[in-house]
Design a protein around this motif. Structure first.
Motif, PDB file in Angstrom:
ATOM      1  N   ARG A  36       0.835  -1.203   0.000  1.00  0.00           N
ATOM      2  CA  ARG A  36       0.000   0.000   0.000  1.00  0.00           C
ATOM      3  C   ARG A  36       0.875   1.260   0.000  1.00  0.00           C
ATOM      4  N   ASN A  37       1.951   1.246   0.786  1.00  0.00           N
ATOM      5  CA  ASN A  37       2.892   2.367   0.830  1.00  0.00           C
ATOM      6  C   ASN A  37       3.522   2.589  -0.550  1.00  0.00           C
ATOM      7  N   PRO A  81      -7.039  -3.131   0.518  1.00  0.00           N
ATOM      8  CA  PRO A  81      -6.141  -1.976   0.683  1.00  0.00           C
ATOM      9  C   PRO A  81      -5.213  -1.716  -0.501  1.00  0.00           C
ATOM     10  N   ILE A  82      -5.086  -2.687  -1.392  1.00  0.00           N
ATOM     11  CA  ILE A  82      -4.120  -2.539  -2.496  1.00  0.00           C
ATOM     12  C   ILE A  82      -4.781  -2.718  -3.862  1.00  0.00           C
TER      13      ILE A  82
END
Length: 179
Positions: A36-37, A81-82
């Motif tokens: 995600r980052n 989340p991704i």
């Protein structure tokens, strides 16, 4: 387009309904925040994002159906989340390497990509073989160590070392992948 690296997310759109899934899920859970980052960093820098994903043997499916199946699975928390946004590219792969019998090389060339940042799963399989194929194509590779998931930790560590030594890959934390 300007010359740039590309972020490639390997096999993270997954239903986790396969052999070895129970061994993979804990590692994937730890990798998701770093993936995600990386996605956030790539989008902030206008770095192309490519999802290269197995099709679960469903040759008539497209990326939207693969995403829907993954989001409908008991492990949707590892996908949500991704998930790809509208700007992401998508390549369906049949085997371990993101390049094997896919249009990825053509896509990367058309985007004027100069290197790859790889994340995803499985470190000792698809990530390793994809890094090798990128190396053969003279594309520099960066592996975000905290954004890859493994089935067997010892093999993953060996794979990371092989990528670093034999393929000159940069092995870094996700926070440093685009530096």
């Amino acid at each position: 387009m300007a010359k740039t690296p590309a972020l490639v997310v390997i096999d993270m759109l997954n239903t986790y309904d396969h052999e070895d899934a129970e061994l993979l899920i804990p590692s994937a859970s730890r990798a998701v925040p770093a993936v995600r980052n990386l996605l956030a960093q790539a989008r902030e820098r206008d770095v192309p994002v490519v999802y290269a994903n197995d099709n679960f043997g469903k040759w008539r499916s497209h990326h939207g159906e693969l995403l829907e199946a993954a989001l409908a699975s008991p492990h949707a928390d590892l996908v949500e989340p991704i998930r790809p946004d509208e700007s992401a590219y998508f390549v369906v792969k049949a085997r371990h390497s993101i390049f094997y019998e896919t249009p990825l090389a053509y896509l990367l060339n058309s985007l004027d990509v100069t290197g790859l940042v790889l994340c995803g799963q499985v470190t000792e399989q698809c990530v390793l073989y994809s890094a090798l194929d990128a190396h053969i194509r003279h594309l520099p590779v960066t592996i975000a160590r905290d954004a890859v998931a493994h089935i067997h930790q010892d093999l993953a560590e060996a794979a990371l070392r092989m990528m670093e030594i034999n393929m000159s890959a940069r092995i870094v934390q996700a926070a440093d992948a685009f530096r």
